[in-house]
Design an enzyme around this catalytic site. Structure first.
Site, PDB file in Angstrom:
ATOM      1  N   ASP A   8       0.845  -1.182   0.000  1.00 19.23           N
ATOM      2  CA  ASP A   8       0.000   0.000   0.000  1.00 19.23           C
ATOM      3  C   ASP A   8       0.888   1.242   0.000  1.00 19.23           C
ATOM      4  O   ASP A   8       2.110   1.153  -0.148  1.00 19.23           O
ATOM      5  CB  ASP A   8      -0.998  -0.020   1.162  1.00 19.23           C
ATOM      6  CG  ASP A   8      -0.369   0.177   2.528  1.00 19.23           C
ATOM      7  OD1 ASP A   8       0.871   0.347   2.631  1.00 19.23           O
ATOM      8  OD2 ASP A   8      -1.127   0.168   3.529  1.00 19.23           O
ATOM      9  N   CYS A  65       2.608  -3.598   4.164  1.00 18.45           N
ATOM     10  CA  CYS A  65       1.770  -2.435   4.469  1.00 18.45           C
ATOM     11  C   CYS A  65       2.357  -1.809   5.723  1.00 18.45           C
ATOM     12  O   CYS A  65       3.517  -2.066   6.038  1.00 18.45           O
ATOM     13  CB  CYS A  65       0.291  -2.811   4.609  1.00 18.45           C
ATOM     14  SG  CYS A  65      -0.151  -3.821   6.036  1.00 18.45           S
ATOM     15  N   THR A  67       1.790  -2.355   8.972  1.00 13.13           N
ATOM     16  CA  THR A  67       2.159  -3.370   9.968  1.00 13.13           C
ATOM     17  C   THR A  67       2.366  -4.754   9.358  1.00 13.13           C
ATOM     18  O   THR A  67       2.931  -5.623  10.009  1.00 13.13           O
ATOM     19  CB  THR A  67       1.069  -3.515  11.044  1.00 13.13           C
ATOM     20  OG1 THR A  67      -0.134  -3.990  10.415  1.00 13.13           O
ATOM     21  CG2 THR A  67       0.830  -2.203  11.771  1.00 13.13           C
ATOM     22  N   HIS A  98       7.545 -25.059   8.604  1.00 11.57           N
ATOM     23  CA  HIS A  98       6.478 -25.753   9.319  1.00 11.57           C
ATOM     24  C   HIS A  98       5.084 -25.495   8.765  1.00 11.57           C
ATOM     25  O   HIS A  98       4.220 -26.369   8.878  1.00 11.57           O
ATOM     26  CB  HIS A  98       6.494 -25.365  10.798  1.00 11.57           C
ATOM     27  CG  HIS A  98       7.733 -25.813  11.507  1.00 11.57           C
ATOM     28  ND1 HIS A  98       7.888 -25.630  12.864  1.00 11.57           N
ATOM     29  CD2 HIS A  98       8.868 -26.428  11.074  1.00 11.57           C
ATOM     30  CE1 HIS A  98       9.077 -26.118  13.224  1.00 11.57           C
ATOM     31  NE2 HIS A  98       9.682 -26.593  12.160  1.00 11.57           N
ATOM     32  N   HIS A 133       4.468 -31.832   9.733  1.00 13.45           N
ATOM     33  CA  HIS A 133       3.984 -30.494   9.388  1.00 13.45           C
ATOM     34  C   HIS A 133       2.969 -30.552   8.250  1.00 13.45           C
ATOM     35  O   HIS A 133       2.051 -29.732   8.197  1.00 13.45           O
ATOM     36  CB  HIS A 133       5.155 -29.583   9.022  1.00 13.45           C
ATOM     37  CG  HIS A 133       6.173 -29.499  10.114  1.00 13.45           C
ATOM     38  ND1 HIS A 133       5.897 -28.969  11.350  1.00 13.45           N
ATOM     39  CD2 HIS A 133       7.459 -29.922  10.168  1.00 13.45           C
ATOM     40  CE1 HIS A 133       6.968 -29.042  12.123  1.00 13.45           C
ATOM     41  NE2 HIS A 133       7.929 -29.625  11.431  1.00 13.45           N
TER      42      HIS A 133
END
Length: 150
Positions: A8, A65, A67, A98, A133
């Site tokens: 963004d 972005c 965060t 994993h 996994h």
């Protein structure tokens, strides 16, 4: 390998630096993000990269972005996507090993460019370990298959 990248307005500069870094590492990069600093909606770019990964137009995706959270939430709404937000390289390595994460996300307002590069490198250098996994990833994907949208 082809990497799709999206961002963004808050992450234009970091996106450009990560694109160059990926190219230096030998990856082909497809820019699905904005190149404008004008306010925009991160969800559109998260979805754009996620759909490209799901359709196998690109092998993996990187999202940035403010965060890393909002853009990854949008990406995770696309069937087949496992996007993980990472702020350090250990988690980035482990989400590939994993969880077989096919999209990496991080925040331009949270980490600096050198940390971002370390995270990207750790994630790309890691390989899915399968085994126990795989069963867990299959369980996650089964939840997605059983989801009922109203």
């Amino acid at each position: 390998m082809k990497i799709g990248i999206g961002n963004d307005h808050s992450a234009v500069g970091m996106k450009n630096e990560i694109m160059e870094y990926l190219k230096e590492l030998g990856y082909e990069v497809v820019n699905y993000g904005t190149d404008s600093n004008e306010s925009c909606n991160y969800a559109a770019y998260g979805e754009r990269v996620a759909r490209a990964v799901a359709a196998k137009e690109v092998d993996l995706g990187v999202l940035i972005c403010g965060t890393g959270v909002g853009i990854s939430l949008a990406a995770n709404k696309v069937k087949g996507i496992r996007a993980a937000v990472c702020s350090e390289s250990c988690t980035a390595r482990l989400v590939r090993q994993h969880n077989n994460a096919n999209i990496l996300a991080f925040g331009a307002r949270i980490i600096g460019i050198e940390t971002a590069k370390e995270i990207v490198k750790a994630w790309l250098d890691a390989e899915f370990e399968g085994g126990r996994h795989q069963e867990r990833v299959d369980m996650i994907m089964a939840i997605e298959e059983s989801r009922t949208d109203s």
